[in-house]
Design a protein around this motif. Structure first.
Motif, PDB file in Angstrom:
ATOM      1  N   LEU A  42       0.807  -1.211   0.000  1.00  0.00           N
ATOM      2  CA  LEU A  42       0.000   0.000   0.000  1.00  0.00           C
ATOM      3  C   LEU A  42       0.846   1.269   0.000  1.00  0.00           C
ATOM      4  O   LEU A  42       0.325   2.360  -0.053  1.00  0.00           O
ATOM      5  CB  LEU A  42      -0.937   0.007   1.216  1.00  0.00           C
ATOM      6  N   MET A  83      -5.989   4.471   8.554  1.00  0.00           N
ATOM      7  CA  MET A  83      -7.070   3.636   8.058  1.00  0.00           C
ATOM      8  C   MET A  83      -7.761   4.307   6.881  1.00  0.00           C
ATOM      9  O   MET A  83      -7.790   5.534   6.784  1.00  0.00           O
ATOM     10  CB  MET A  83      -8.060   3.356   9.190  1.00  0.00           C
ATOM     11  N   ARG A  84      -8.322   3.485   6.028  1.00  0.00           N
ATOM     12  CA  ARG A  84      -9.052   4.012   4.867  1.00  0.00           C
ATOM     13  C   ARG A  84     -10.149   4.947   5.345  1.00  0.00           C
ATOM     14  O   ARG A  84     -10.959   4.594   6.199  1.00  0.00           O
ATOM     15  CB  ARG A  84      -9.687   2.888   4.073  1.00  0.00           C
ATOM     16  N   VAL A 109      -6.560 -11.989   9.697  1.00  0.00           N
ATOM     17  CA  VAL A 109      -5.784 -10.766   9.527  1.00  0.00           C
ATOM     18  C   VAL A 109      -4.722 -11.051   8.471  1.00  0.00           C
ATOM     19  O   VAL A 109      -3.952 -11.996   8.599  1.00  0.00           O
ATOM     20  CB  VAL A 109      -5.118 -10.324  10.854  1.00  0.00           C
ATOM     21  N   GLU A 110      -4.731 -10.241   7.413  1.00  0.00           N
ATOM     22  CA  GLU A 110      -3.714 -10.358   6.361  1.00  0.00           C
ATOM     23  C   GLU A 110      -2.637  -9.322   6.614  1.00  0.00           C
ATOM     24  O   GLU A 110      -2.941  -8.152   6.831  1.00  0.00           O
ATOM     25  CB  GLU A 110      -4.317 -10.065   4.988  1.00  0.00           C
ATOM     26  N   ILE A 133      -4.918  -6.048   6.836  1.00  0.00           N
ATOM     27  CA  ILE A 133      -6.341  -6.040   6.528  1.00  0.00           C
ATOM     28  C   ILE A 133      -7.005  -6.987   7.512  1.00  0.00           C
ATOM     29  O   ILE A 133      -6.625  -8.153   7.621  1.00  0.00           O
ATOM     30  CB  ILE A 133      -6.624  -6.496   5.080  1.00  0.00           C
ATOM     31  N   HIS A 136     -10.291  -8.939   8.513  1.00  0.00           N
ATOM     32  CA  HIS A 136     -11.572  -9.452   8.023  1.00  0.00           C
ATOM     33  C   HIS A 136     -12.400  -9.841   9.238  1.00  0.00           C
ATOM     34  O   HIS A 136     -11.952 -10.629  10.072  1.00  0.00           O
ATOM     35  CB  HIS A 136     -11.353 -10.673   7.115  1.00  0.00           C
ATOM     36  N   SER A 174     -17.295  -4.555   6.227  1.00  0.00           N
ATOM     37  CA  SER A 174     -16.219  -4.536   5.241  1.00  0.00           C
ATOM     38  C   SER A 174     -14.865  -4.763   5.901  1.00  0.00           C
ATOM     39  O   SER A 174     -14.669  -4.403   7.057  1.00  0.00           O
ATOM     40  CB  SER A 174     -16.192  -3.183   4.538  1.00  0.00           C
ATOM     41  N   PRO A 175     -13.913  -5.317   5.158  1.00  0.00           N
ATOM     42  CA  PRO A 175     -12.560  -5.482   5.707  1.00  0.00           C
ATOM     43  C   PRO A 175     -11.980  -4.127   6.120  1.00  0.00           C
ATOM     44  O   PRO A 175     -12.228  -3.109   5.478  1.00  0.00           O
ATOM     45  CB  PRO A 175     -11.770  -6.071   4.536  1.00  0.00           C
ATOM     46  N   LEU A 176     -11.225  -4.124   7.205  1.00  0.00           N
ATOM     47  CA  LEU A 176     -10.587  -2.913   7.707  1.00  0.00           C
ATOM     48  C   LEU A 176      -9.154  -2.881   7.204  1.00  0.00           C
ATOM     49  O   LEU A 176      -8.372  -3.776   7.503  1.00  0.00           O
ATOM     50  CB  LEU A 176     -10.586  -2.907   9.238  1.00  0.00           C
ATOM     51  N   THR A 177      -8.817  -1.866   6.428  1.00  0.00           N
ATOM     52  CA  THR A 177      -7.464  -1.714   5.899  1.00  0.00           C
ATOM     53  C   THR A 177      -6.744  -0.676   6.734  1.00  0.00           C
ATOM     54  O   THR A 177      -7.258   0.426   6.948  1.00  0.00           O
ATOM     55  CB  THR A 177      -7.500  -1.268   4.426  1.00  0.00           C
ATOM     56  N   CYS A 205      -2.657   0.952   7.799  1.00  0.00           N
ATOM     57  CA  CYS A 205      -1.213   1.025   7.560  1.00  0.00           C
ATOM     58  C   CYS A 205      -0.547   1.581   8.804  1.00  0.00           C
ATOM     59  O   CYS A 205      -1.148   2.331   9.566  1.00  0.00           O
ATOM     60  CB  CYS A 205      -0.909   1.956   6.391  1.00  0.00           C
TER      61      CYS A 205
END
Length: 127
Positions: free
Chosen positions: A10, A48-49, A95-96, A103, A105, A110-113, A115
């Motif tokens: 990202l 976060m997004r 968690v990815e 991210i 899940h 919705s998934p939480l993105t 950084c």
């Protein structure tokens, strides 16, 4: 080794604003975090997004054994305002890990993105 997940980077290299850092280090936030029940596992800034412009916004994030919460500001948590993002830990499916973020899940939406400002900061969240 570098953290990796889907191979997606990202390119999140964010610097936390000084006022945000000062709030996080304030006496009010320290005392509040010591009194949390269940106890605090991790806290800090995650980017976060943002819902309104698909960019990223700094959030004061708090993880306990019950929930992950993201507030607009550290003092919003202290004053009991509703978090912008909340995920109950039992609802988290996976968690990815990405190069500079993660991210989450969860069953609640919705998934939480998110950084982090550095790989070191990110490791504190995933360990």
């Amino acid at each position: 080794p570098m953290l990796s997940g889907r191979g997606e980077d990202l390119a999140c290299r964010f610097k936390t604003p000084r006022w945000f850092q000062e709030e996080m280090q304030s006496r009010a936030v320290r005392e509040w975090s010591l009194d949390l029940n269940p106890p605090l596992i991790c806290q800090g800034v995650l980017w976060m997004r943002a819902k309104f412009n698909n960019g990223f916004a700094a959030r004061y994030c708090v993880l306990t054994s019950d929930s992950f919460n993201a507030f607009d500001r550290p003092l919003h948590a202290v004053h009991g305002l509703k978090p912008q993002v909340q995920a109950q830990v039992p609802q988290i499916r996976s968690v990815e890990c990405l190069a500079n973020g993660l991210i989450v899940h969860h069953r609640g939406g919705s998934p939480l993105t998110a950084c982090s400002g550095s790989v070191h900061e990110l490791r504190s969240w995933i360990e």
